[in-house]
Design a protein around this motif. Sequence first.
Motif, short mmCIF file in Angstrom:
data_model
loop_
_atom_site.label_atom_id
_atom_site.label_comp_id
_atom_site.label_asym_id
_atom_site.label_seq_id
_atom_site.Cartn_x
_atom_site.Cartn_y
_atom_site.Cartn_z
N LEU A 226 0.87 -1.10 -0.20
CA LEU A 226 0.09 0.04 0.08
C LEU A 226 0.83 1.24 0.01
O LEU A 226 0.69 2.20 -0.89
CB LEU A 226 -1.12 0.00 1.31
CG LEU A 226 -2.01 1.19 1.31
CD1 LEU A 226 -2.98 1.04 0.21
CD2 LEU A 226 -2.30 1.07 2.57
N ASP A 227 1.85 1.42 0.73
CA ASP A 227 2.78 2.29 0.80
C ASP A 227 3.52 2.56 -0.37
O ASP A 227 3.81 3.67 -0.98
CB ASP A 227 3.91 2.23 2.08
CG ASP A 227 3.00 2.52 3.32
OD1 ASP A 227 2.05 3.13 3.42
OD2 ASP A 227 3.67 2.08 4.35
N ILE B 192 -7.89 4.28 -3.11
CA ILE B 192 -6.90 3.49 -2.76
C ILE B 192 -7.50 2.63 -1.98
O ILE B 192 -8.50 2.63 -1.29
CB ILE B 192 -5.60 4.16 -2.11
CG1 ILE B 192 -4.47 3.16 -2.16
CG2 ILE B 192 -6.16 4.60 -0.77
CD1 ILE B 192 -3.09 3.78 -1.82
N MET B 193 -7.03 1.10 -2.08
CA MET B 193 -7.46 -0.14 -1.12
C MET B 193 -6.46 -0.71 -0.69
O MET B 193 -5.47 -1.25 -1.46
CB MET B 193 -8.49 -0.88 -2.17
CG MET B 193 -9.04 -1.86 -1.28
SD MET B 193 -10.37 -2.87 -2.44
CE MET B 193 -11.77 -3.29 -1.08
N ASP B 194 -6.64 -1.17 0.43
CA ASP B 194 -5.45 -2.12 0.93
C ASP B 194 -6.20 -3.60 0.73
O ASP B 194 -7.40 -4.03 1.15
CB ASP B 194 -5.53 -1.90 2.20
CG ASP B 194 -4.43 -2.84 3.13
OD1 ASP B 194 -4.40 -4.09 2.60
OD2 ASP B 194 -3.98 -2.65 4.10
N THR C 28 -6.87 -5.96 4.08
CA THR C 28 -8.06 -5.61 4.96
C THR C 28 -9.26 -5.25 4.30
O THR C 28 -10.22 -5.01 5.01
CB THR C 28 -7.52 -4.46 5.85
OG1 THR C 28 -7.27 -3.36 5.31
CG2 THR C 28 -6.13 -4.92 6.64
N LEU C 29 -9.17 -5.14 2.83
CA LEU C 29 -10.25 -4.20 2.12
C LEU C 29 -10.44 -2.87 2.51
O LEU C 29 -11.72 -2.36 2.20
CB LEU C 29 -11.34 -5.05 2.16
CG LEU C 29 -10.92 -6.60 1.37
CD1 LEU C 29 -12.34 -7.40 1.47
CD2 LEU C 29 -10.31 -6.53 0.29
N ALA C 30 -9.70 -2.32 3.38
CA ALA C 30 -9.87 -0.98 3.85
C ALA C 30 -9.76 -0.08 2.65
O ALA C 30 -8.80 -0.20 1.89
CB ALA C 30 -8.90 -0.45 5.03
N ALA C 31 -10.45 1.10 2.64
CA ALA C 31 -10.53 1.98 1.31
C ALA C 31 -10.67 3.34 1.56
O ALA C 31 -11.49 3.56 2.70
CB ALA C 31 -11.58 1.42 0.30
#
Length: 117
Positions: A63-64, A99-101, A104-107
């Motif tokens: 992600l980074d 953007i999405m992780d 974790t599906l966090a967005a």
Amino acid sequence: MVAQAQEISPRMTGQKFQLVVHGGAGTIERSKMTPEKEQEYRAGLENALRAGREVLQGGGSSLDAVEAAVRVLEDDPHFNAGKGSYFTSAGTNEMDAAIMDGKTLAAGAVAQIEHVR
């Protein structure tokens, strides 16, 4: 125009990874592309790949790495994101981003933002 990082040896990072970037939507006609202009576009893509690769080689998250690569593209006026955004019919720049992780599906996302940085 798409660029792909060369695979990094597992001896260098302890793991393999691939990083791919593209320079945005739209069409760039080859007949209107000078060799100098093509080199400028390719350099921008390579800079974005380098930024993402450095994060991954340093043990950072994917992600980074994506965020680092996108920041480079947004700061390069050759690409239609950030500084290179196209104007609307009203003559303003409106930008969207997401953007999405994948773990974790966090967005997170923004839409129709103006006057950034």
